[in-house]
Design an enzyme around this catalytic site. Structure first.
Site, PDB file in Angstrom:
ATOM      1  N   HIS A 190       0.824  -1.214   0.000  1.00  0.00           N
ATOM      2  CA  HIS A 190       0.000   0.000   0.000  1.00  0.00           C
ATOM      3  C   HIS A 190       0.859   1.266   0.000  1.00  0.00           C
ATOM      4  O   HIS A 190       0.383   2.336  -0.389  1.00  0.00           O
ATOM      5  CB  HIS A 190      -1.022  -0.008   1.141  1.00  0.00           C
ATOM      6  N   ASP A 243       1.108  -7.793   2.076  1.00  0.00           N
ATOM      7  CA  ASP A 243       1.235  -6.352   1.866  1.00  0.00           C
ATOM      8  C   ASP A 243       2.705  -5.935   1.740  1.00  0.00           C
ATOM      9  O   ASP A 243       3.299  -5.389   2.669  1.00  0.00           O
ATOM     10  CB  ASP A 243       0.562  -5.625   3.033  1.00  0.00           C
ATOM     11  N   SER A 274       3.934   2.210   8.449  1.00  0.00           N
ATOM     12  CA  SER A 274       3.667   1.254   7.379  1.00  0.00           C
ATOM     13  C   SER A 274       4.954   0.977   6.611  1.00  0.00           C
ATOM     14  O   SER A 274       5.627   1.904   6.164  1.00  0.00           O
ATOM     15  CB  SER A 274       2.615   1.816   6.417  1.00  0.00           C
TER      16      SER A 274
END
Length: 714
Positions: free
Chosen positions: A86, A222, A648
């Site tokens: 992402h 991810d 992240s």
């Protein structure tokens, strides 16, 4: 015995919070003094200098900020970068076309010459940091207004940046901490030639979509891979075919031995923002005014976008990244509302502030701190409705291209119209490029509908003063027709219309253009600083700084670390399960398996579809050296590290500093974590490095990437 008890009680009061919970996002330069002994007890085998050193290679050399908003790590000597899918999503979408859809199908470069350069992408290496609190704060006094204080501080910051930039080689950032009670500078080196190396298909990298976002158990792959390039001397360089992979100072070794309950885990990264020092009434304002407006506006935009994205794959590619960003914050803000309400966080803060107020009104402290709480509470009371208004307006600006575009271009066109012929020739290339980039990718029917629907929501729900232009339009109550009409009458409705203005510039036409007038009015309202709030704002800013100062001085607050603000931090904790969940097929509820991925599979579903051949891999149990001791392929796992947005892509490391996973999410139960740390519920959801390598190696056959890594199996 009584004396011993008093000593033990006093020791209990002053012990760091981290002994009782893995709370805190810590500066690397303070680890040896504040955290190292605690970390060793939990399983760290490195010295503090092996984590952070200015003169010798250390872990910090392998941690980079990725494109200003995420974290990534260097995992090979040739500048290979690992981050979340992402985080790389926008670059992957940009490099995709309907014919070569890397977002949908995945992408793996088999050689360096196949790696793809997105238009704009950079990584930032951390060089060093230092404390300049005394230097800066010695120049200001508490009798100054906040504007006077800011001006003096900014002047000194400019000097510090100049002194440490090495003639422009480095980017230097001086940041306030503890609400302006301390200041540190950070030195960075930026590399702008960053290329896509590999990514799984969206169905793997975004598996579970919005449904699973912030939820456990998770089964998401991810991750994405990029590479940093430099000139022949290893220096930052704009994209060139002559550039070569960066030969880095240090890269992370990868450990595929797996994790188990209570294993030590540390995370290094760039957490974006926490508000652990936020006053009670600020939390209340967010829960009742700001966040509900954000949630409502985001959901409206998502619904409009999805309608068009589902109809046309090219539109889906155009808006995939924007939609994902809006959806992520939509769920985050709703989760924050629910968690902060459920846990009574504002009331907990009020109790702390009541204790502080009693302390602050003792004779010794009254002159400095006596009015702090009442001043803060008064400011929030004055700004509750404005907060709601501002968040509806933010929803409009975040989702509608044409709420900003006319103003952004129009300001340049004003200067162009006022200029003489020679100056116009000078301005044309820059304006032409701006126009071309601004109109590159968009779907006009979608943009018109979002603008109309957001204007309707904003004008109907905001109880604060509207821009005069929209106050008039509000009476019409049909924004669909209004938006259609102003697009038809505006030169900003198309690229050709704006380009025509360059040939025939007329300032009167520009100033009367309806889209330009609307965009200008919206942005003017967004930037507005009402006169009635200027003094309360000044008093609030000063009082908030004094609140944090007083909480630290009095010892009433046990928080020992500053709020996150996109500077490099370390958090540490352990692999830690949540209570058993029947939705999780794993034996212990601290990890998930490939079996769980298959169990969630729904053919042709937007969120839970999978490439068909993945089912064959599951049937054959072809996991090789990436299987755990029970023959399973682990997918995600839990730790109790303290992280937030910006983390992240952060590497999850074991006690030896070896890569064991990739942080990508938090859990919905602890969504209040940006404001208050919950030692029982707070979890970080991580991607197991074994699943990453299995997807690269066995599933995608990108063995050239595996060959670059330093892999350890113990």
């Amino acid at each position: 015995m009584k004396k011993l008890n008093r000593i033990l009680i006093a020791l209990f009061i002053v012990l760091p919070t981290s002994i009782f919970a893995n709370e805190g996002m810590w500066f690397l330069m303070h680890l040896e003094r504040l955290n190292h002994r605690d970390m060793q007890k939990m399983g760290l085998q490195l010295t503090a200098k092996e984590i952070y050193s200015i003169n010798n290679q250390s872990l910090k050399d392998a941690i980079v900020q990725f494109n200003g908003g995420c974290t990534a790590s260097i995992i090979s000597s040739n500048g290979l970068v690992l981050t979340n899918h992402h985080c790389g999503y926008n670059a992957i979408a940009e490099l995709s076309t309907a014919e070569q859809n890397h977002l949908k199908n995945g992408f793996w470069a088999k050689s360096l010459d196949q790696e793809l350069k997105p238009q704009s992408l950079y990584v930032r290496f951390f060089v060093r940091m230092d404390d300049v609190s005394e230097r800066i704060l010695s120049l200001v006094t508490n009798t100054m207004s906040e504007k006077e204080r800011e001006a003096i501080i900014n002047k000194e910051i400019a000097k510090i940046q100049e002194e440490n930039s090495d003639g422009g080689k480095y980017t230097v950032s001086v940041r306030p901490f503890y609400q302006g009670n301390e200041y540190y500078y950070f030195v960075y080196e930026d590399y702008t030639d960053v290329r896509l190396v590999g990514a799984p298909s969206e169905s793997i990298g975004k598996y579970g979509g919005d449904t699973d976002n912030w939820e456990w158990p998770r089964h998401t792959g991810d991750f994405s891979l990029f590479r940093v390039y430099a000139d022949a001397n290893g220096q930052p360089s704009e994209y060139s075919e002559d550039n070569v992979p960066l030969n880095v100072n240090y890269h992370l070794p990868v450990n595929i031995g797996g994790v188990k309950e209570n294993d030590f885990a540390m995370i290094l990264g760039y957490p974006g923002r926490t508000n652990r020092w936020m006053p009670a009434e600020g939390i209340e304002q967010n829960v009742k005014y700001a966040y509900p407006a954000w949630v409502e506006g985001s959901k409206l935009s998502m619904d409009v976008m999805k309608k068009y994205m589902d109809k046309d794959e090219s539109v889906n590619l155009m808006y995939a990244s924007q939609y994902a960003g809006i959806a992520n914050y939509w769920k985050n803000r709703q989760g924050m509302i629910d968690a902060l309400t459920k846990h009574g966080t504002a009331e907990t803060k009020r109790k702390t502030e009541n204790k502080f107020d009693k302390w602050a009104n003792k004779p010794k402290y009254k002159s400095a701190y006596g009015n702090v709480i009442s001043t803060i509470n008064n400011y929030y009371k004055l700004t509750n409705e404005k907060s709601q208004h501002d968040n509806y307006l933010i929803g409009l600006l975040r989702s509608s291209k044409f709420s900003i575009l006319p103003y952004r271009i129009g300001r340049g066109l004003e200067n162009y119209a006022d200029a003489n012929e020679a100056k116009r020739k000078e301005l044309v290339p820059r304006l032409t490029a701006l126009i071309s980039n601004s109109y590159k990718e968009y779907h006009l029917p979608l943009e018109k509908e979002i603008l109309a629907e957001q204007l309707k929501l904003y004008t109907s729900k905001s109880n604060y003063s509207l821009p005069e232009l929209l106050s008039e339009v509000k009476q019409i109550n049909d924004f669909t027709d209004y938006v259609e009409a102003i697009f038809n009458l505006s030169m900003f409705g198309s690229k050709e219309g704006v380009e025509a203005f360059l040939k025939y510039p007329d300032k009167d036409i520009l100033s009367n253009d309806p889209l330009y007038k609307l965009s200008s009015a919206i942005l003017a309202k967004y930037r507005e600083q009402p006169e009635m709030l200027q003094q309360p704002l000044n008093d609030y800013q000063k009082s908030f700084r004094l609140l944090v100062e007083g909480l630290r001085e009095s010892g009433i607050s046990r928080i020992e670390y500053p709020d996150a603000n996109s500077t490099l931090r370390l958090s540490y904790g352990k692999v830690r399960a949540l209570p058993k969940d029947t939705r999780n097929d794993a034996y212990i509820n601290n990890y998930t398996t490939f079996k769980g991925v298959i169990n969630k599979y729904k053919p042709n579903d937007d969120e839970f579809d999978l490439p068909k051949d993945m089912l064959k891999f599951f049937e054959n149990k072809n996991y090789g050296r990436y299987a755990n001791k029970d023959g399973e392929l682990a997918v995600n796992f839990l730790t109790d590290n303290d992280i937030t947005g910006g983390n992240s892509g952060s590497p999850v490391l074991n006690g030896k500093g070896e890569l064991i996973g990739l942080a990508f999410d938090g859990n919905i139960e602890a969504m209040a974590g940006d404001v208050i740390f919950d030692k029982d519920l707070q979890r970080t959801i991580n991607l197991d490095i074994r699943y990453v390598l299995w997807l690269i190696d066995t599933y995608s056959n990108a063995k050239n990437i595996i060959d670059e890594l330093t892999i350890i199996n113990n």
